[in-house]
Design a protein around this motif. Sequence first.
Motif, mmCIF file in Angstrom:
data_model
loop_
_atom_site.group_PDB
_atom_site.id
_atom_site.type_symbol
_atom_site.label_atom_id
_atom_site.label_comp_id
_atom_site.label_asym_id
_atom_site.label_seq_id
_atom_site.Cartn_x
_atom_site.Cartn_y
_atom_site.Cartn_z
ATOM 1 N N GLU A 201 0.802 -1.225 0.000
ATOM 2 C CA GLU A 201 0.000 0.000 0.000
ATOM 3 C C GLU A 201 0.837 1.279 0.000
ATOM 4 O O GLU A 201 0.483 2.263 -0.653
ATOM 5 C CB GLU A 201 -0.902 0.029 1.237
ATOM 6 C CG GLU A 201 -1.992 -1.015 1.259
ATOM 7 C CD GLU A 201 -2.666 -1.058 2.625
ATOM 8 O OE1 GLU A 201 -2.688 -0.015 3.308
ATOM 9 O OE2 GLU A 201 -3.134 -2.137 3.016
ATOM 10 N N VAL A 202 1.928 1.271 0.748
ATOM 11 C CA VAL A 202 2.626 2.519 1.057
ATOM 12 C C VAL A 202 3.906 2.711 0.241
ATOM 13 O O VAL A 202 4.260 3.843 -0.101
ATOM 14 C CB VAL A 202 2.956 2.580 2.565
ATOM 15 C CG1 VAL A 202 3.757 3.825 2.910
ATOM 16 C CG2 VAL A 202 1.663 2.532 3.373
ATOM 17 N N CYS A 203 4.595 1.634 -0.081
ATOM 18 C CA CYS A 203 5.935 1.761 -0.656
ATOM 19 C C CYS A 203 5.905 1.986 -2.164
ATOM 20 O O CYS A 203 4.997 1.537 -2.862
ATOM 21 C CB CYS A 203 6.767 0.536 -0.308
ATOM 22 S SG CYS A 203 7.015 0.368 1.482
ATOM 23 N N ASP A 204 6.919 2.706 -2.637
ATOM 24 C CA ASP A 204 7.042 2.972 -4.070
ATOM 25 C C ASP A 204 7.687 1.807 -4.808
ATOM 26 O O ASP A 204 7.476 1.635 -6.011
ATOM 27 C CB ASP A 204 7.882 4.239 -4.295
ATOM 28 C CG ASP A 204 7.224 5.469 -3.692
ATOM 29 O OD1 ASP A 204 6.192 5.906 -4.234
ATOM 30 O OD2 ASP A 204 7.733 5.970 -2.675
ATOM 31 N N ALA A 205 8.483 1.021 -4.098
ATOM 32 C CA ALA A 205 9.132 -0.140 -4.701
ATOM 33 C C ALA A 205 9.399 -1.185 -3.633
ATOM 34 O O ALA A 205 9.575 -0.857 -2.458
ATOM 35 C CB ALA A 205 10.444 0.248 -5.386
ATOM 36 N N VAL A 206 9.407 -2.427 -4.063
ATOM 37 C CA VAL A 206 9.743 -3.557 -3.196
ATOM 38 C C VAL A 206 11.078 -4.125 -3.647
ATOM 39 O O VAL A 206 11.286 -4.391 -4.837
ATOM 40 C CB VAL A 206 8.654 -4.644 -3.262
ATOM 41 C CG1 VAL A 206 9.099 -5.892 -2.510
ATOM 42 C CG2 VAL A 206 7.345 -4.125 -2.687
ATOM 43 N N VAL A 207 11.987 -4.270 -2.698
ATOM 44 C CA VAL A 207 13.287 -4.885 -2.959
ATOM 45 C C VAL A 207 13.254 -6.262 -2.317
ATOM 46 O O VAL A 207 13.205 -6.385 -1.090
ATOM 47 C CB VAL A 207 14.433 -4.039 -2.359
ATOM 48 C CG1 VAL A 207 15.786 -4.691 -2.647
ATOM 49 C CG2 VAL A 207 14.382 -2.616 -2.886
ATOM 50 N N PHE A 208 13.257 -7.296 -3.147
ATOM 51 C CA PHE A 208 13.196 -8.657 -2.619
ATOM 52 C C PHE A 208 14.599 -9.239 -2.554
ATOM 53 O O PHE A 208 15.315 -9.305 -3.556
ATOM 54 C CB PHE A 208 12.313 -9.550 -3.495
ATOM 55 C CG PHE A 208 12.299 -10.991 -3.061
ATOM 56 C CD1 PHE A 208 11.716 -11.364 -1.864
ATOM 57 C CD2 PHE A 208 12.903 -11.979 -3.844
ATOM 58 C CE1 PHE A 208 11.718 -12.687 -1.436
ATOM 59 C CE2 PHE A 208 12.909 -13.299 -3.442
ATOM 60 C CZ PHE A 208 12.315 -13.658 -2.235
ATOM 61 N N MET A 209 14.992 -9.660 -1.335
ATOM 62 C CA MET A 209 16.316 -10.237 -1.115
ATOM 63 C C MET A 209 16.214 -11.702 -0.714
ATOM 64 O O MET A 209 15.258 -12.101 -0.046
ATOM 65 C CB MET A 209 17.062 -9.473 -0.021
ATOM 66 C CG MET A 209 17.431 -8.043 -0.368
ATOM 67 S SD MET A 209 18.426 -7.250 0.943
ATOM 68 C CE MET A 209 19.960 -8.200 0.817
ATOM 69 N N ALA A 210 17.199 -12.470 -1.119
ATOM 70 C CA ALA A 210 17.326 -13.861 -0.695
ATOM 71 C C ALA A 210 18.791 -14.258 -0.814
ATOM 72 O O ALA A 210 19.469 -13.874 -1.775
ATOM 73 C CB ALA A 210 16.460 -14.779 -1.552
ATOM 74 N N ASP A 211 19.278 -14.972 0.186
ATOM 75 C CA ASP A 211 20.647 -15.509 0.155
ATOM 76 C C ASP A 211 21.698 -14.435 -0.082
ATOM 77 O O ASP A 211 22.671 -14.647 -0.811
ATOM 78 C CB ASP A 211 20.764 -16.603 -0.915
ATOM 79 C CG ASP A 211 19.715 -17.687 -0.747
ATOM 80 O OD1 ASP A 211 19.525 -18.149 0.393
ATOM 81 O OD2 ASP A 211 19.055 -18.050 -1.750
#
Length: 242
Positions: A201-211
Amino acid sequence: MITVKGVSKSFGKHTVLSDIDLEVPESQTYALIGPSGAGKSTLIRTLNALEGIDDGEITVDGVPVHGKRTDLNDLRSRIGFVFQSFNLYPHLTARQNVSLAPRKVRGRSRAEADERSAELLSSLGLGDKLDAYPGQLSGGQQQRVAIARSLAMDPTVMLFDEPTSALDPEMIKEVLDAIRRLADTGMTMVIVTHEMGFAREVCDAVVFMADGRIVEVAPPDQFFTAPGSDRARDFLGKVLNH
């Protein structure tokens, strides 16, 4: 506002960040999400040099964070950081907790600092708690005091490391609402969070991290409806159907 280039970080033989590249534009709110152990908290702590880096470079508002000549105290005074735990001084009132750094670091008078503290606390719904001590406040109220404390330094960037993880469920909303209002003011923010609805709802972008890597960066609607990687699809399948 924030630029991360080729950043790597290891603890002994364990690599926690691997060749991280990221740019956060001014007035944007970015959510860092991913499974436990992905490197999210380590990454956000490198942005104000709470953690060192082995390779790469980070600049915040044009300042090289890990530069040998960088005045870290000055830099950190311009980067607000809100932790999982509230870290308030138990012997100081809410207003005193918020006004301490502006007086000691910025050299503001007690009257000026107290007035600004009252304004900030009132804007976060704590106008009736100015003289309350941390032990007299709920977890959600304490975290909002911690947010006000960071804002009192007039930062150019705000960083949040899982700001709701230590809260009871009914207190999470009041803290997220405070961060939501902050986003509306145009503050540049990076938020490590497990609150997927908030990120969407609030963020302009999602940064997805793994490992220890950034797997993808995408607008929230795109990420949550059509993630571009199998790793993200697997993660969302677990957390959204939990």
